[in-house]
Design an enzyme around this catalytic site. Structure first.
Site, PDB file in Angstrom:
ATOM      1  N   GLU A   1      -3.936   1.634  -2.909  1.00  0.00           N
ATOM      2  CA  GLU A   1      -4.094   3.046  -2.575  1.00  0.00           C
ATOM      3  C   GLU A   1      -3.168   3.898  -3.457  1.00  0.00           C
ATOM      4  O   GLU A   1      -2.428   4.749  -2.975  1.00  0.00           O
ATOM      5  CB  GLU A   1      -3.862   3.312  -1.081  1.00  0.00           C
ATOM      6  CG  GLU A   1      -4.649   4.501  -0.586  1.00  0.00           C
ATOM      7  CD  GLU A   1      -4.629   4.702   0.924  1.00  0.00           C
ATOM      8  OE1 GLU A   1      -5.221   5.698   1.365  1.00  0.00           O
ATOM      9  OE2 GLU A   1      -4.045   3.884   1.661  1.00  0.00           O
TER      10      GLU A   1
ATOM     11  N   ASP B   1      -3.970  -4.629   1.086  1.00  0.00           N
ATOM     12  CA  ASP B   1      -4.376  -3.998   2.338  1.00  0.00           C
ATOM     13  C   ASP B   1      -5.822  -4.421   2.586  1.00  0.00           C
ATOM     14  O   ASP B   1      -6.744  -3.898   1.960  1.00  0.00           O
ATOM     15  CB  ASP B   1      -4.255  -2.476   2.210  1.00  0.00           C
ATOM     16  CG  ASP B   1      -4.738  -1.726   3.450  1.00  0.00           C
ATOM     17  OD1 ASP B   1      -5.174  -2.394   4.413  1.00  0.00           O
ATOM     18  OD2 ASP B   1      -4.693  -0.482   3.444  1.00  0.00           O
TER      19      ASP B   1
ATOM     20  N   ASP C   1       0.093   4.454  -0.447  1.00  0.00           N
ATOM     21  CA  ASP C   1      -0.477   5.706   0.084  1.00  0.00           C
ATOM     22  C   ASP C   1      -0.198   6.879  -0.853  1.00  0.00           C
ATOM     23  O   ASP C   1       0.285   7.928  -0.433  1.00  0.00           O
ATOM     24  CB  ASP C   1       0.074   5.981   1.488  1.00  0.00           C
ATOM     25  CG  ASP C   1      -0.642   7.147   2.168  1.00  0.00           C
ATOM     26  OD1 ASP C   1      -1.831   7.357   1.876  1.00  0.00           O
ATOM     27  OD2 ASP C   1      -0.008   7.856   2.981  1.00  0.00           O
TER      28      ASP C   1
ATOM     29  N   ASN D   1      -7.383  -4.093   5.411  1.00  0.00           N
ATOM     30  CA  ASN D   1      -7.977  -3.155   6.370  1.00  0.00           C
ATOM     31  C   ASN D   1      -8.641  -3.850   7.555  1.00  0.00           C
ATOM     32  O   ASN D   1      -9.731  -3.470   7.990  1.00  0.00           O
ATOM     33  CB  ASN D   1      -8.969  -2.223   5.659  1.00  0.00           C
ATOM     34  CG  ASN D   1      -8.388  -0.835   5.453  1.00  0.00           C
ATOM     35  OD1 ASN D   1      -7.711  -0.299   6.330  1.00  0.00           O
ATOM     36  ND2 ASN D   1      -8.624  -0.251   4.285  1.00  0.00           N
TER      37      ASN D   1
ATOM     38  N   ASN E   1       0.877  -1.170   0.000  1.00  0.00           N
ATOM     39  CA  ASN E   1       0.000   0.000   0.000  1.00  0.00           C
ATOM     40  C   ASN E   1       0.914   1.220   0.000  1.00  0.00           C
ATOM     41  O   ASN E   1       1.586   1.510   0.988  1.00  0.00           O
ATOM     42  CB  ASN E   1      -0.915   0.012   1.235  1.00  0.00           C
ATOM     43  CG  ASN E   1      -1.796   1.255   1.291  1.00  0.00           C
ATOM     44  OD1 ASN E   1      -1.369   2.359   0.959  1.00  0.00           O
ATOM     45  ND2 ASN E   1      -3.023   1.095   1.755  1.00  0.00           N
TER      46      ASN E   1
ATOM     47  N   ASP F   1       3.059   4.901   4.683  1.00  0.00           N
ATOM     48  CA  ASP F   1       2.715   4.571   6.067  1.00  0.00           C
ATOM     49  C   ASP F   1       2.478   3.071   6.238  1.00  0.00           C
ATOM     50  O   ASP F   1       2.264   2.585   7.347  1.00  0.00           O
ATOM     51  CB  ASP F   1       1.504   5.375   6.552  1.00  0.00           C
ATOM     52  CG  ASP F   1       0.327   5.319   5.612  1.00  0.00           C
ATOM     53  OD1 ASP F   1       0.407   4.624   4.579  1.00  0.00           O
ATOM     54  OD2 ASP F   1      -0.694   5.991   5.892  1.00  0.00           O
ATOM     55  N   HIS F   2       2.510   2.315   5.134  1.00  0.00           N
ATOM     56  CA  HIS F   2       2.542   0.858   5.154  1.00  0.00           C
ATOM     57  C   HIS F   2       3.929   0.411   4.691  1.00  0.00           C
ATOM     58  O   HIS F   2       4.613   1.130   3.954  1.00  0.00           O
ATOM     59  CB  HIS F   2       1.521   0.264   4.184  1.00  0.00           C
ATOM     60  CG  HIS F   2       0.086   0.469   4.578  1.00  0.00           C
ATOM     61  ND1 HIS F   2      -0.731  -0.571   4.966  1.00  0.00           N
ATOM     62  CD2 HIS F   2      -0.678   1.584   4.619  1.00  0.00           C
ATOM     63  CE1 HIS F   2      -1.939  -0.105   5.223  1.00  0.00           C
ATOM     64  NE2 HIS F   2      -1.941   1.212   5.025  1.00  0.00           N
TER      65      HIS F   2
ATOM     66  N   ASP G   1      -1.874  -5.823   6.110  1.00  0.00           N
ATOM     67  CA  ASP G   1      -1.539  -6.289   4.764  1.00  0.00           C
ATOM     68  C   ASP G   1      -1.235  -7.782   4.809  1.00  0.00           C
ATOM     69  O   ASP G   1      -0.471  -8.242   5.669  1.00  0.00           O
ATOM     70  CB  ASP G   1      -0.340  -5.500   4.243  1.00  0.00           C
ATOM     71  CG  ASP G   1      -0.614  -4.000   4.239  1.00  0.00           C
ATOM     72  OD1 ASP G   1      -1.029  -3.487   3.190  1.00  0.00           O
ATOM     73  OD2 ASP G   1      -0.440  -3.351   5.299  1.00  0.00           O
TER      74      ASP G   1
ATOM     75  N   TYR H   1      -7.664  -3.614  -2.354  1.00  0.00           N
ATOM     76  CA  TYR H   1      -7.640  -2.563  -1.337  1.00  0.00           C
ATOM     77  C   TYR H   1      -9.043  -2.536  -0.735  1.00  0.00           C
ATOM     78  O   TYR H   1      -9.969  -1.951  -1.301  1.00  0.00           O
ATOM     79  CB  TYR H   1      -7.253  -1.218  -1.955  1.00  0.00           C
ATOM     80  CG  TYR H   1      -7.308  -0.053  -0.994  1.00  0.00           C
ATOM     81  CD1 TYR H   1      -6.752  -0.158   0.282  1.00  0.00           C
ATOM     82  CD2 TYR H   1      -7.902   1.147  -1.363  1.00  0.00           C
ATOM     83  CE1 TYR H   1      -6.802   0.910   1.165  1.00  0.00           C
ATOM     84  CE2 TYR H   1      -7.946   2.230  -0.487  1.00  0.00           C
ATOM     85  CZ  TYR H   1      -7.403   2.093   0.776  1.00  0.00           C
ATOM     86  OH  TYR H   1      -7.456   3.150   1.656  1.00  0.00           O
TER      87      TYR H   1
END
Length: 310
Positions: free
Chosen positions: A89, A203, A63, A205, A61, A300-301, A275, A164
């Protein structure tokens, strides 16, 4: 994960780390506890049934694809050199993709999916060294497919799905939608699995168990760790799929793939494992290793990598 969740979780994630200012003053002599980090062990390249890994898949991911490229994410990809690179993402329409990635000769076969309605939202990509037999977009459901969340590639021996998964959002405003997604996505994967086994990456989530995030107590009402989301993931596993990392490392704590940008969460390893590589159970004998590359920066991942014999 989307911004709302990151901001909301920061406070909950920080609850057990910061302490009150007055407590700090009264306990000046007490040194803060050193964070417990996760060290990704050496890669295992042989499966339980003795086969050598012949497929390497990386999922990340990013971001925001354009920002990630500027942060030298592709340098890390070239060093890792997976057979297939899956991104989530991406937040980037195909017309706006940076040339640095569209022109990569290492991956002549590239596939992109973006949100139909919102520019700079959601989006996934798949870059392959060898051409898949077939590539499809979405899961065949208009309600879900307009957000550009799924790409499926068919290879000779398996399907590869990158996803995602929708975030339930701040205040859980999309939790009902997420529950519907979980049911429909599980049905889609089960239908594929009847044709040939599959690898799902991305991801997802959700932190499935308490071991999968730093502060489970403070996050039980937050997106990514609600009972409903955890149950949805559990039902996926019960449908004949395997969480590859937990299969190999059932007791491994402090292994996370996401950290909010706030409150130095990554430096303190206050994170979540969101993830995954999820496999059809029939692929388990060929599983070699499931890696968390937590030293790789740029999002941030962090990226994850699967070694498998297929």
């Amino acid at each position: 994960m989307k911004r709302g969740k990151k901001e909301e979780d920061a406070a909950a994630d920080g609850d057990n780390d910061t302490g009150s200012a007055s407590a700090k003053k009264t306990k000046k002599a007490k040194e803060p506890e050193a964070p417990i980090m996760y060290d990704d062990p050496p890669d295992k390249m042989t499966s339980k049934d003795g086969r050598e890994a012949n497929m390497k898949i990386t999922s990340w991911n990013v971001d925001g694809l354009r920002a990630w490229v500027k942060k030298k994410g592709l340098d890390w990809v070239r060093e890792e050199a997976p057979d297939v690179l899956c991104l989530q993402e991406t937040k980037c329409a195909e017309k706006s993709l940076p040339a640095d990635i569209t022109s990569m000769p290492e991956y002549p076969h590239k596939y992109w999916s973006a949100s139909d309605e919102k520019e700079g939202y959601s989006g996934v990509a798949m870059l392959c060294k060898t051409e898949p037999l077939k590539v499809t977009y979405g899961i065949g459901n208009e309600e879900h497919d307009k957000e550009g969340r799924v790409i499926t590639a068919e290879f000779p021996n398996f399907f590869l799905v990158t996803a995602y998964v929708p975030n339930s959002g701040r205040g859980l405003v999309r939790l009902d939608y997420r529950k519907t997604w979980d049911v429909d996505f599980r049905a889609y994967l089960s239908e594929l699995d009847m044709q040939k086994p599959l690898v799902l990456c991305g991801d997802l989530n959700v932190a499935h168990q308490e071991i999968d995030l730093k502060n489970p107590k403070g996050n039980k009402k937050n997106a990514g760790f609600t009972p409903e989301e955890r149950e949805g993931f559990g039902q996926l596993l019960e449908s004949g799929f395997i969480d590859s990392f937990r299969e190999l490392y059932p007791e491994q704590a402090n292994a996370y793939t996401f950290w909010t940008y706030m409150m130095n969460s990554r430096g303190k390893n206050v994170g979540w494992r969101l993830d995954y590589f999820v496999l059809s159970s029939s692929l388990l004998p060929g599983l070699c290793d499931s890696k968390i590359r937590n030293k790789a920066l740029g999002s941030d991942h962090c990226p994850i990598t699967l070694h498998i014999a297929v």
